[in-house]
Scaffold this motif. Structure first.
Motif, PDB file in Angstrom:
ATOM      1  N   ILE A 208      23.126 -61.242  14.519  1.00 50.46           N
ATOM      2  CA  ILE A 208      22.920 -62.746  14.087  1.00 50.46           C
ATOM      3  C   ILE A 208      24.561 -63.337  14.667  1.00 50.46           C
ATOM      4  CG2 ILE A 208      23.317 -64.393  12.271  1.00 50.46           C
ATOM      5  CD1 ILE A 208      21.039 -62.668  11.018  1.00 50.46           C
ATOM      6  N   LYS A 211      25.740 -64.790  17.664  1.00 49.83           N
ATOM      7  CA  LYS A 211      24.856 -65.921  18.688  1.00 49.83           C
ATOM      8  C   LYS A 211      25.621 -66.692  17.899  1.00 49.83           C
ATOM      9  CE  LYS A 211      20.291 -64.107  18.706  1.00 49.83           C
ATOM     10  NZ  LYS A 211      18.698 -64.090  18.541  1.00 49.83           N
ATOM     11  N   LEU A 212      26.299 -67.287  17.560  1.00 53.51           N
ATOM     12  CA  LEU A 212      27.636 -67.894  16.326  1.00 53.51           C
ATOM     13  C   LEU A 212      28.009 -68.572  17.340  1.00 53.51           C
ATOM     14  CD1 LEU A 212      28.323 -66.011  13.174  1.00 53.51           C
ATOM     15  CD2 LEU A 212      25.922 -68.086  13.731  1.00 53.51           C
ATOM     16  N   LYS A 317      16.043 -65.056  11.661  1.00 53.83           N
ATOM     17  CA  LYS A 317      17.409 -64.587  13.041  1.00 53.83           C
ATOM     18  C   LYS A 317      17.869 -66.276  13.054  1.00 53.83           C
ATOM     19  CE  LYS A 317      15.690 -61.045  14.791  1.00 53.83           C
ATOM     20  NZ  LYS A 317      15.660 -60.082  16.462  1.00 53.83           N
ATOM     21  N   GLU A 318      17.365 -66.852  13.292  1.00 57.29           N
ATOM     22  CA  GLU A 318      17.477 -68.522  13.805  1.00 57.29           C
ATOM     23  C   GLU A 318      18.073 -68.871  12.794  1.00 57.29           C
ATOM     24  OE1 GLU A 318      14.988 -66.859  14.526  1.00 57.29           O
ATOM     25  OE2 GLU A 318      15.060 -66.351  16.640  1.00 57.29           O
ATOM     26  N   ALA A 321      20.992 -67.880  11.131  1.00 59.95           N
ATOM     27  CA  ALA A 321      22.843 -68.016  12.881  1.00 59.95           C
ATOM     28  C   ALA A 321      22.964 -69.380  11.995  1.00 59.95           C
ATOM     29  CB  ALA A 321      22.077 -67.540  13.615  1.00 59.95           C
ATOM     30  N   GLN A 325      26.735 -70.648  10.705  1.00 64.97           N
ATOM     31  CA  GLN A 325      27.817 -71.871  11.426  1.00 64.97           C
ATOM     32  C   GLN A 325      27.586 -73.016  10.886  1.00 64.97           C
ATOM     33  OE1 GLN A 325      28.114 -71.362  14.738  1.00 64.97           O
ATOM     34  NE2 GLN A 325      29.588 -72.508  14.662  1.00 64.97           N
TER      35      GLN A 325
END
Length: 364
Positions: A208, A211-212, A317-318, A321, A325
């Motif tokens: 995770i 992906k930030l 997970k999306e 994240a 964010q």
């Protein structure tokens, strides 16, 4: 205390006082009772590892088996442990016994079966977790024999009531250490505290984090390999593969976890299985907003979604994240949610929760 009032012997039973959430709560209960003049406190440590990680009062009497638990002769060692528990606790003859550990409570109940010594048990993990056919059968038979069953959350109590025919349940959350501000500067750090075991899913959190859009942020993982799992090496390799190894810090086992709470900005909790996550409460006490997976029990008793943090459907997970964010991009929300975290967690203040235990296992 009335000078003529006899001192009450009370016994706490646990397999280990190694570093861990369950063990920390036990150590705090021990110190709470040891500070009261009306009690003589006994601790029975009977697992494989019998050293004490946490600081406990000098006036607590500790009992350990005089034999090593030999895994190669597991049945023999288990039988010896059974008789050790029975003989030791009968000699203590306490007014009450408190046992922690979902895999261990059955052993204590079986060892004291027929003694008429009041035994209170508390599971400290996911309440509907299967422990295998033998352990499940033992619990189904033995838990109804306990004097009382302590659940850590309302959801856990609801599950236990369906599992065990019993009329003496009590919901008591964990005592949460109040983390005082040290005035240290908070850095761009997302913190997680937890042993490096698969159920904590630090590998998922690393994914995770990768992906930030946060090149000036770090992910700090306080913990250590446990349960014979060797995950740190694999997860370090994963961070390297995802090209974030320079921003993922494996901090190891830390006695001064307060420093990490006080120098971080966000607490992330990726665990898939919990009983009552102490570290979430400690992070909230340190004025951190929390982003956590909403696993079966624990986080939802502490995190009020969109108020002092975010509850994420398990393994989404999306969305996890996305919420991290959001906090990174809105520092005023970090501050606002952090203040609400600290205000909320005061209801789990140490003396209040320990008194709840006392009222249940002594006065019940």
């Amino acid at each position: 205390m009335n000078q003529n009032q006899p001192i009450k012997d009370i016994c706490f039973v646990i397999h280990s006082l190694q570093a861990g959430g369950m063990e920390r709560v036990m150590s705090e209960l021990l110190n709470f009772f040891a500070a009261k003049k009306e009690y003589r406190v006994h601790l029975v440590l009977y697992g494989i590892k019998r050293d004490v990680f946490y600081t406990i009062a000098d006036n607590i009497k500790i009992y350990r088996p005089d034999f090593t638990f030999d895994n190669a002769k597991r049945l023999k060692s288990t039988i010896k442990t059974h008789f050790f528990l029975r003989s030791t606790i009968k000699k203590i003859n306490p007014i009450s016994v408190l046992s922690f550990g979902e895999r261990w409570n059955s052993m204590v109940l079986l060892a004291l079966y027929g003694t008429k010594i009041p035994v209170y048990v508390s599971d400290r993990a996911q309440p509907d977790k299967s422990l295998g056919k033998v352990h499940n059968l033992l619990r189904a038979f033995l838990y109804p024999k306990a004097t009382g069953i302590i659940a850590q959350t309302q959801k856990a109590e609801d599950i236990f009531k369906r599992m065990y025919p019993h009329n003496n349940f009590k919901v008591i959350g964990n005592p949460i250490r109040q983390i005082e501000s040290t005035g240290e500067v908070r850095e761009n750090v997302i913190l997680m505290v937890g042993r490096y075991i698969k159920s904590k899913q630090q590998d998922v959190l690393i994914e995770i984090f990768s992906k930030l859009n946060a090149p000036d942020w770090k992910l700090v993982l306080v913990g250590y390999d446990h349960l014979k799992q060797k995950n740190q090496h694999q997860w370090e390799a994963l961070a390297k593969q995802l090209k974030v190894s320079d921003r993922v810090v494996f901090a190891g086992k830390q006695e001064d976890v307060e420093h990490y709470y006080n120098t971080s900005k966000i607490f992330a909790f990726s665990s898939a299985s919990e009983g009552f996550p102490n570290v979430i409460g400690e992070a909230m006490s340190a004025q951190l907003p929390v982003v956590a997976f909403d696993c079966i029990a624990g986080p939802s008793d502490l995190v009020i979604d969109s108020i002092n943090g975010f509850l994420i459907p398990l393994n989404n997970k999306e969305l996890f994240a996305e919420k991290l964010q959001f906090l990174i991009d809105n520092p005023w929300e970090i501050e606002s949610m952090g203040k609400k975290s600290k205000a909320f967690i005061t209801q789990f203040e140490m003396n209040y929760i320990c008194t709840e235990f006392e009222n249940f296992i002594v006065s019940n």
